[in-house]
Design a protein around this motif. Sequence first.
Motif, short mmCIF file in Angstrom:
data_model
loop_
_atom_site.label_atom_id
_atom_site.label_comp_id
_atom_site.label_asym_id
_atom_site.label_seq_id
_atom_site.Cartn_x
_atom_site.Cartn_y
_atom_site.Cartn_z
N GLY A 121 0.79 -1.22 0.00
CA GLY A 121 0.00 0.00 0.00
C GLY A 121 0.82 1.27 0.00
N GLY A 149 2.53 2.51 -2.37
CA GLY A 149 2.39 3.27 -3.62
C GLY A 149 3.36 2.81 -4.72
N THR A 159 1.49 2.41 -7.90
CA THR A 159 0.95 3.69 -8.36
C THR A 159 2.05 4.51 -9.03
N LEU A 163 -1.70 2.43 6.27
CA LEU A 163 -1.82 1.51 5.13
C LEU A 163 -3.15 0.76 5.10
N SER A 212 -6.30 1.81 5.38
CA SER A 212 -7.34 2.40 4.51
C SER A 212 -6.92 2.32 3.05
N ARG A 213 -5.63 2.44 2.78
CA ARG A 213 -5.18 2.33 1.39
C ARG A 213 -5.46 0.94 0.83
N ARG A 258 -8.53 -0.30 -2.02
CA ARG A 258 -7.93 -0.45 -3.36
C ARG A 258 -8.81 -1.26 -4.30
N HIS A 313 -8.49 3.77 -6.09
CA HIS A 313 -8.87 3.69 -4.69
C HIS A 313 -10.28 4.24 -4.55
N PHE A 330 -9.62 7.70 -2.49
CA PHE A 330 -8.46 8.55 -2.79
C PHE A 330 -8.25 8.77 -4.30
N SER A 371 0.57 13.12 -0.95
CA SER A 371 -0.32 12.81 -2.07
C SER A 371 0.48 12.17 -3.21
#
Length: 217
Positions: free
Chosen positions: A10, A12, A15, A121, A123-124, A128, A139, A142, A201
Amino acid sequence: LRTILIGPPGAGKGTQAPKIRDDFCVCHLATGDMLREQVQQKTALGVAAKKIMDAGGLVSDDIMVNMIKDQLENNKACKNGFVLDGFPRTVPQAQKLDGMLEQRGEKLDSVVQLLIDDSLLISRITGRLIHPASGRTYHKTFSPPKKNMVDDVTGEPLIQRSDDNVETLRKRLATYHAQTGPVADYYKTKGLWQGIDAAQSPSIVWDNLRSIFVGKD
Ligand code: AP5
Ligand code: ZN
């Protein structure tokens, strides 16, 4: 550019890595995506890997090293360099990668660890959504898709990963700290390590990442 993104579940990696791929014209090798492809195709490896992934453990070093070796040798997109996402995850994997690169006469430019507190992590991970065929990641709150539960590019349905639940996340985090923490130390002693704040962010994380890589293509 030849670089590695290290970071907890999580953080990133998935991403940011495609942005590096597109900006620096390198291949993005994500071992988790490769394993999920095997799971989807129900290969023998996929069946065995699913159990391990859902338990938050690690697939064997030999299997993972061979996967990366095969890509570096045969994936034309890797000719210009690579960003590794999810590999190496253990010190033996890092040592094997060093051997492979040495044989190819190649060197790593940098290893970047995405630093973020475990508490951020949950909530991420639980929010997802992924598009399995492309690996594109969204997400629920997000970075939601344009249309509810479908991929922006193909319009195909988005799914949740079977390891994206609180219980498996706890195990994945424990595995990360025990096995992948030492990988960061391994690269620190080689002078290749840099850490960046991954709690910001996505666009700020990207700006900071880019500034590390500029001039290295
Ligand atoms: P893998 O798929 O690599 O999973 P992971 O390491 O747990 O990492 P994640 O994919 O969960 O997180 P990410 O950092 O990519 O986060 P993302 O960008 O998606 O591996 C899965 C399993 O395969 C392993 O557990 C293991 O069993 C096996 N495996 C893989 N490689 C292996 C190896 N080398 N050896 C042995 N076993 C191996 O972001 C997460 C969410 O947060 C998304 O929804 C995203 O939109 C959102 N988000 C991202 N950045 C931000 C931000 N800055 N702010 C707010 N939200 C954000
Ligand atoms: Zn990922």
